[in-house]
Design a protein around this motif. Structure first.
Motif, PDB file in Angstrom:
ATOM      1  N   GLY A   1       0.789  -1.234   0.000  1.00 36.50           N
ATOM      2  CA  GLY A   1       0.000   0.000   0.000  1.00 36.50           C
ATOM      3  C   GLY A   1       0.820   1.282   0.000  1.00 36.50           C
ATOM      4  N   ARG A   2       2.133   1.176   0.062  1.00 30.77           N
ATOM      5  CA  ARG A   2       2.978   2.379   0.040  1.00 30.77           C
ATOM      6  C   ARG A   2       2.956   3.012  -1.350  1.00 30.77           C
ATOM      7  N   ALA A   3       3.203   4.297  -1.393  1.00 34.05           N
ATOM      8  CA  ALA A   3       3.293   5.013  -2.660  1.00 34.05           C
ATOM      9  C   ALA A   3       4.605   4.628  -3.353  1.00 34.05           C
ATOM     10  N   PRO A   4       4.661   4.729  -4.685  1.00 26.95           N
ATOM     11  CA  PRO A   4       5.902   4.438  -5.397  1.00 26.95           C
ATOM     12  C   PRO A   4       7.035   5.373  -4.972  1.00 26.95           C
ATOM     13  N   ILE A   5       8.257   4.873  -5.071  1.00 30.48           N
ATOM     14  CA  ILE A   5       9.451   5.675  -4.798  1.00 30.48           C
ATOM     15  C   ILE A   5       9.507   6.786  -5.850  1.00 30.48           C
ATOM     16  N   THR A   6       9.862   7.986  -5.427  1.00 24.58           N
ATOM     17  CA  THR A   6       9.835   9.127  -6.343  1.00 24.58           C
ATOM     18  C   THR A   6      11.208   9.601  -6.810  1.00 24.58           C
ATOM     19  N   GLY A   7      12.273   9.141  -6.175  1.00 24.48           N
ATOM     20  CA  GLY A   7      13.611   9.615  -6.533  1.00 24.48           C
ATOM     21  C   GLY A   7      14.469   8.545  -7.155  1.00 24.48           C
ATOM     22  N   PRO A   8      15.758   8.829  -7.291  1.00 25.03           N
ATOM     23  CA  PRO A   8      16.676   7.860  -7.885  1.00 25.03           C
ATOM     24  C   PRO A   8      16.822   6.616  -7.011  1.00 25.03           C
ATOM     25  N   CYS A   9      17.091   5.490  -7.676  1.00 25.74           N
ATOM     26  CA  CYS A   9      17.155   4.205  -6.972  1.00 25.74           C
ATOM     27  C   CYS A   9      18.378   3.402  -7.389  1.00 25.74           C
ATOM     28  N   ALA A  10      18.796   2.521  -6.484  1.00 25.05           N
ATOM     29  CA  ALA A  10      19.748   1.454  -6.789  1.00 25.05           C
ATOM     30  C   ALA A  10      18.938   0.162  -6.825  1.00 25.05           C
ATOM     31  N   VAL A  11      19.244  -0.701  -7.778  1.00 22.74           N
ATOM     32  CA  VAL A  11      18.495  -1.947  -7.942  1.00 22.74           C
ATOM     33  C   VAL A  11      19.474  -3.113  -7.952  1.00 22.74           C
ATOM     34  N   MET A  12      19.179  -4.121  -7.147  1.00 19.80           N
ATOM     35  CA  MET A  12      19.955  -5.346  -7.120  1.00 19.80           C
ATOM     36  C   MET A  12      19.042  -6.496  -7.523  1.00 19.80           C
ATOM     37  N   LEU A  13      19.455  -7.252  -8.526  1.00 15.83           N
ATOM     38  CA  LEU A  13      18.670  -8.378  -9.025  1.00 15.83           C
ATOM     39  C   LEU A  13      19.517  -9.642  -8.994  1.00 15.83           C
ATOM     40  N   SER A  14      18.983 -10.669  -8.377  1.00 14.92           N
ATOM     41  CA  SER A  14      19.640 -11.967  -8.343  1.00 14.92           C
ATOM     42  C   SER A  14      18.704 -12.958  -9.028  1.00 14.92           C
ATOM     43  N   ILE A  15      19.079 -13.376 -10.227  1.00 17.72           N
ATOM     44  CA  ILE A  15      18.228 -14.243 -11.034  1.00 17.72           C
ATOM     45  C   ILE A  15      18.722 -15.678 -10.887  1.00 17.72           C
ATOM     46  N   SER A  16      17.868 -16.516 -10.326  1.00 10.56           N
ATOM     47  CA  SER A  16      18.191 -17.925 -10.113  1.00 10.56           C
ATOM     48  C   SER A  16      17.675 -18.748 -11.282  1.00 10.56           C
ATOM     49  N   VAL A  17      18.585 -19.443 -11.940  1.00 15.75           N
ATOM     50  CA  VAL A  17      18.252 -20.286 -13.082  1.00 15.75           C
ATOM     51  C   VAL A  17      18.356 -21.732 -12.629  1.00 15.75           C
ATOM     52  N   GLN A  18      17.335 -22.516 -12.939  1.00 15.40           N
ATOM     53  CA  GLN A  18      17.342 -23.915 -12.525  1.00 15.40           C
ATOM     54  C   GLN A  18      18.357 -24.714 -13.344  1.00 15.40           C
ATOM     55  N   VAL A  19      19.065 -25.587 -12.679  1.00 20.87           N
ATOM     56  CA  VAL A  19      20.046 -26.437 -13.349  1.00 20.87           C
ATOM     57  C   VAL A  19      19.291 -27.444 -14.233  1.00 20.87           C
ATOM     58  N   PRO A  20      19.702 -27.596 -15.489  1.00 20.07           N
ATOM     59  CA  PRO A  20      19.026 -28.564 -16.366  1.00 20.07           C
ATOM     60  C   PRO A  20      19.089 -29.985 -15.805  1.00 20.07           C
ATOM     61  N   VAL A  21      17.953 -30.646 -15.764  1.00 22.10           N
ATOM     62  CA  VAL A  21      17.897 -32.020 -15.235  1.00 22.10           C
ATOM     63  C   VAL A  21      18.606 -32.996 -16.165  1.00 22.10           C
ATOM     64  N   SER A  22      18.809 -32.608 -17.422  1.00 23.44           N
ATOM     65  CA  SER A  22      19.482 -33.489 -18.386  1.00 23.44           C
ATOM     66  C   SER A  22      20.984 -33.558 -18.149  1.00 23.44           C
ATOM     67  N   TRP A  23      21.525 -32.646 -17.341  1.00 24.73           N
ATOM     68  CA  TRP A  23      22.963 -32.653 -17.061  1.00 24.73           C
ATOM     69  C   TRP A  23      23.321 -33.799 -16.131  1.00 24.73           C
ATOM     70  N   SER A  24      24.578 -34.221 -16.198  1.00 25.42           N
ATOM     71  CA  SER A  24      25.069 -35.261 -15.295  1.00 25.42           C
ATOM     72  C   SER A  24      25.047 -34.723 -13.861  1.00 25.42           C
ATOM     73  N   LYS A  25      25.047 -35.640 -12.897  1.00 24.14           N
ATOM     74  CA  LYS A  25      25.055 -35.239 -11.478  1.00 24.14           C
ATOM     75  C   LYS A  25      26.298 -34.415 -11.148  1.00 24.14           C
ATOM     76  N   VAL A  26      27.421 -34.769 -11.750  1.00 21.84           N
ATOM     77  CA  VAL A  26      28.667 -34.038 -11.511  1.00 21.84           C
ATOM     78  C   VAL A  26      28.536 -32.602 -12.005  1.00 21.84           C
ATOM     79  N   LYS A  27      27.994 -32.436 -13.216  1.00 21.60           N
ATOM     80  CA  LYS A  27      27.834 -31.096 -13.782  1.00 21.60           C
ATOM     81  C   LYS A  27      26.793 -30.301 -12.997  1.00 21.60           C
ATOM     82  N   GLN A  28      25.725 -30.956 -12.546  1.00 24.72           N
ATOM     83  CA  GLN A  28      24.712 -30.282 -11.723  1.00 24.72           C
ATOM     84  C   GLN A  28      25.322 -29.773 -10.419  1.00 24.72           C
ATOM     85  N   ARG A  29      26.127 -30.599  -9.773  1.00 25.36           N
ATOM     86  CA  ARG A  29      26.776 -30.176  -8.519  1.00 25.36           C
ATOM     87  C   ARG A  29      27.708 -28.994  -8.764  1.00 25.36           C
TER      88      ARG A  29
END
Length: 163
Positions: free
Chosen positions: A59-87
């Motif tokens: 319910g807060r109003a949007p930020i009105t000034g300059p911002c710093a943004v940090m994004l951490s994008i988690s990508v799932q490890v392909p299940v087709s990879w070997s267990k060694v490569k997944q680890r």
């Protein structure tokens, strides 16, 4: 004015911003025009991001000034990879270099936050983003207003290289 930081997680596979599509619309009386639209996959993802952003804003109003943004994008490890490569991927030894592109994902996230977290994504003055392999896919988003938070000297122009 809202100067509180915002932190939220968007579960699921991150989607990069798709290119606008065009189609010709025909009018009943003759003639036609070109209509541009956002691909369904992009619109759906942006809707999900907006939902989690609204919840985080509480319910807060949007930020009105300059911002710093940090994004951490988690990508799932392909299940087709070997267990060694997944680890190895989960240990951080491998980087996800496939789709979605980091820049297109940032654009989709930023557009989804317009009018919710901030007034407009032009307010993002400092951006840190990365993709890493994780057990579960998703995006951790943190937006921090740049109100007496960061020393301006940290972001002074890089001196020209003479040569």
């Amino acid at each position: 004015m809202n100067n509180d930081h915002v932190l939220f997680f968007v579960p699921g596979v991150a989607i990069g911003k798709g290119r606008a599509r065009a189609r010709q619309q025909h009018l009943k009386g003759g003639g036609s025009f070109i209509k541009l639209y956002t691909p369904k996959k992009t619109a759906s993802y942006e809707g999900s991001v907006a939902l989690f952003a609204r919840k985080a804003m509480a319910g807060r109003a949007p930020i009105t000034g300059p911002c710093a943004v940090m994004l951490s994008i988690s990508v799932q490890v392909p299940v087709s990879w070997s267990k060694v490569k997944q680890r190895a991927a989960l240990a951080g030894a491998l980087w996800p270099t496939g789709k979605p592109d980091l820049d297109n994902t940032v654009k989709a996230l930023f557009d989804a936050m317009n009018g919710i977290v901030w007034l407009d994504d032009a307010q993002a003055c400092v951006i840190s983003a990365h993709k890493r392999y994780m057990a579960e896919p998703g995006v951790l988003v943190q937006v921090v207003p740049l109100v007496d938070v960061i020393e301006p000297e940290m972001f002074s122009p890089v001196p020209a290289v003479s040569g």
